[in-house]
Design an enzyme around this catalytic site. Structure first.
Site, PDB file in Angstrom:
ATOM      1  CB  CYS A  95      -6.546 -13.895  16.516  1.00 10.12           C
ATOM      2  SG  CYS A  95      -6.129 -13.793  18.274  1.00 10.12           S
TER       3      CYS A  95
ATOM      4  CG  HIS B 142      -2.718 -10.792  14.982  1.00 15.36           C
ATOM      5  ND1 HIS B 142      -3.966 -10.394  14.562  1.00 15.36           N
ATOM      6  CD2 HIS B 142      -2.850 -11.133  16.281  1.00 15.36           C
ATOM      7  CE1 HIS B 142      -4.820 -10.488  15.571  1.00 15.36           C
ATOM      8  NE2 HIS B 142      -4.171 -10.930  16.625  1.00 15.36           N
TER       9      HIS B 142
ATOM     10  CD  GLU C 193      -3.188  -9.087  11.228  1.00 13.84           C
ATOM     11  OE1 GLU C 193      -3.929  -8.853  12.203  1.00 13.84           O
ATOM     12  OE2 GLU C 193      -2.945 -10.233  10.816  1.00 13.84           O
TER      13      GLU C 193
ATOM     14  N   GLY D 287      -4.087  19.102   0.925  1.00 12.38           N
ATOM     15  CA  GLY D 287      -3.580  17.780   1.285  1.00 12.38           C
ATOM     16  C   GLY D 287      -3.703  16.795   0.152  1.00 12.38           C
TER      17      GLY D 287
ATOM     18  CG  ASP E 140      -6.709  11.936   1.775  1.00  5.63           C
ATOM     19  OD1 ASP E 140      -5.807  11.217   1.300  1.00  5.63           O
ATOM     20  OD2 ASP E 140      -7.031  11.911   2.981  1.00  5.63           O
ATOM     21  CB  SER E 141      -8.917  17.444  -1.125  1.00  6.58           C
ATOM     22  OG  SER E 141      -7.785  18.244  -0.895  1.00  6.58           O
TER      23      SER E 141
END
Length: 509
Positions: free
Chosen positions: A79, A167, A169, A223, A225-226
């Site tokens: 783009c 696009h 993606e 959670g 991530d941790s």
């Protein structure tokens, strides 16, 4: 360092999505602002130029010297990136006569070009642009068109430089993954070897080398991530990691006990800290969302610092920072407007003399979950809905009291349990309840009531940057509403939030 694709960000809302699609091909990539380009090393096998909310015709529009890599590495302009390539080398970019936003079809495709292999005539793509490439420089050739855009894609003759006006993606570009695979794997020659197992082995090895025999302290939230970050550090240094799980009085019902039990079954060295009253005292009389967030953050640091000082010889702080946190901390055009504050990437108060280790800071959320499953972390943690750091404090509009927290915990428990019991939990990205600072008239047992209103919220999303409200079945919502009103003292009305992000945010505060 893994061989990689470098994505240069001009401020597009889709830039992170480009990176996620490349990662899905098991190819490593990094996003950097167009004006903060890293050294072009031999590890970089190709460059993608992102889209932008700007026009290349605007005064002060994002610009860079393309000659530093054009003709030396494969380049794909998406783009804005394609328009910048065309304009800088003598092409003409003009306002579109027909602004193309949404679905379009490629009516002309040069399938002999490596970029377009295995794509089909009529392929659906997603357009989002107000400018059009009217004419191309002399050595650029059109390789794809739509009914209204002649230059939907081009190639520079004699080099691996391409531009596309659509696009690839986004999921609406049905063969976009083919195009990205053609560019990343076949044209750039990147091996598809950046897998969860490779990431785990490399990360654990790096952590062992970086940390050595030092001790690490890390705060856990329950959670994904941790939890994944802590498990990786534990694999590297074992008992030299001490995890701290703080009950701030703002968790979900029974969450403190359940999560602490899960961690102990995972073999992590975890200390549980009951600090409910300390947080309630810090929040006393505060109603403004930002003031509440700051008070909670400050208290967390104080509690955490107290616990860290009890552990002799701690030199590192483990954090579950993920890649979007890193990207969003480096703005393309200077500091962005504050929507709401969150942790400062790699930042610590001066009084905490600890070095930071962030083993997940190259991963997106879906990548974190893949790594978590490869580590055999329990699915109840891997599949857990995101939960805000300040907890229920930002789901209670207005000031915080233990009584309000208890009320919202009961409402939230009924809602989340209902989603799980009805097989809806895994179809929802995030769900929760909000206690509103209003009361409404109701009737219970022939008596007038004047009690609290709660709002239920459930959204679908990929990474939280955008979100749509979930069309939960009416029968389910009706049953949950009845159960909440009948079982939770002080609540006589339930509403359902049908706002998407944008313009609303996922949380109310």
């Amino acid at each position: 360092m893994a061989e990689q694709i470098l994505i240069l960000d001009f401020g597009s809302q889709y830039t992170q999505l480009i990176a996620r699609r490349v990662r899905e091909l098991d190819v490593y990539c990094e996003i950097h602002p167009y004006n903060k380009i890293p050294e072009i090393t031999s590890d970089i096998k190709g460059i993608i130029l992102s889209g932008s909310p700007c026009s290349v015709r605007d005064e002060g529009a994002p610009d860079l010297d393309l000659d530093q890599f054009r003709g030396k590495l494969p380049v794909l302009g998406v783009c804005y990136g394609s328009q910048l390539l065309a304009q800088k080398y003598g092409g003409d970019v003009t306002p579109s006569e027909i602004r193309e936003y949404g679905r379009a079809n490629l009516t002309h495709l040069d399938l002999h070009e490596d970029l377009l292999k295995e794509m089909t005539h009529g392929s659906q793509v997603w357009m989002s642009h107000g400018d059009t490439i009217k004419t191309l420089p002399g050595n650029f050739k059109v390789i794809a068109s739509t009914p209204s855009v002649e230059v939907a894609a081009f190639k520079v003759e004699g080099e691996e430089t391409f531009g596309i006006q659509f696009h690839p993606e986004v999921t609406h570009s049905t063969e976009g993954k083919n195009l990205l695979r053609n560019f990343v794997v076949h044209i750039c020659g990147c091996p598809q070897d950046w897998t969860s197992d490779i990431f785990i082995d490399a990360t654990v090895s790096d952590l062992k080398e970086k940390i050595g025999d030092d001790k690490v302290v890390m705060g856990l939230s329950g959670g994904v991530d941790s939890s994944v970050a802590a498990t990786l550090i534990d694999r590297a240094i074992g008992d030299n990691l001490t995890c701290v799980f703080v009950d701030n009085g703002l968790l979900r019902k029974n969450e403190y006990e359940e999560v602490l039990d899960s961690y102990k079954h995972m073999g992590l060295n975890v200390i549980g800290v009951d600090s409910k009253q300390r947080f309630y005292d810090a929040l006393l009389g505060l109603s403004d969302p930002e003031e509440k967030r700051k008070a909670i953050g400050k208290t967390f640091i104080e509690v955490f610092d107290d616990e860290a000082h009890k552990i002799e010889g701690v030199k590192w702080l483990g954090q579950g920072t993920i890649y979007p946190d890193v990207i969003e901390s480096v703005s393309v055009n200077g500091p962005s407007a504050t929507i709401k504050s969150h942790h400062n990437v790699g930042g610590l108060p001066d009084f905490m003399k600890l070095k930071v280790v962030e083993p997940l800071n190259t991963l997106f959320k879906d990548g974190v979950r893949e790594v978590g499953r490869a580590l055999e972390i329990p699915e109840n943690i891997i599949g857990r809905h995101p939960f805000p750091g300040p907890g229920l404090a930002i789901r209670i509009l207005g000031d915080i009291t233990p009584e309000k927290v208890a009320t919202l915990q009961e409402v939230d428990h009924i809602f989340i349990k209902g989603l799980k019991d009805n097989g809806l939990y895994d179809d929802v990205w995030q769900a929760g309840a909000v206690l509103l600072p209003i009361q409404s008239v109701g009737v219970m047992g022939d008596e007038r009531t004047y009690e609290r209103v709660v709002a239920l919220r459930a959204v679908t999303s990929v990474d939280g940057m955008t979100a749509d409200w979930v069309h939960l079945p009416y029968e389910f919502l009706g049953n949950i509403s009845n159960e909440i009103i009948n079982k939770v003292k002080g609540v006589n009305r339930v509403v359902y939030d049908i706002s998407s992000k944008p313009p609303a945010t996922i949380e109310w505060e």
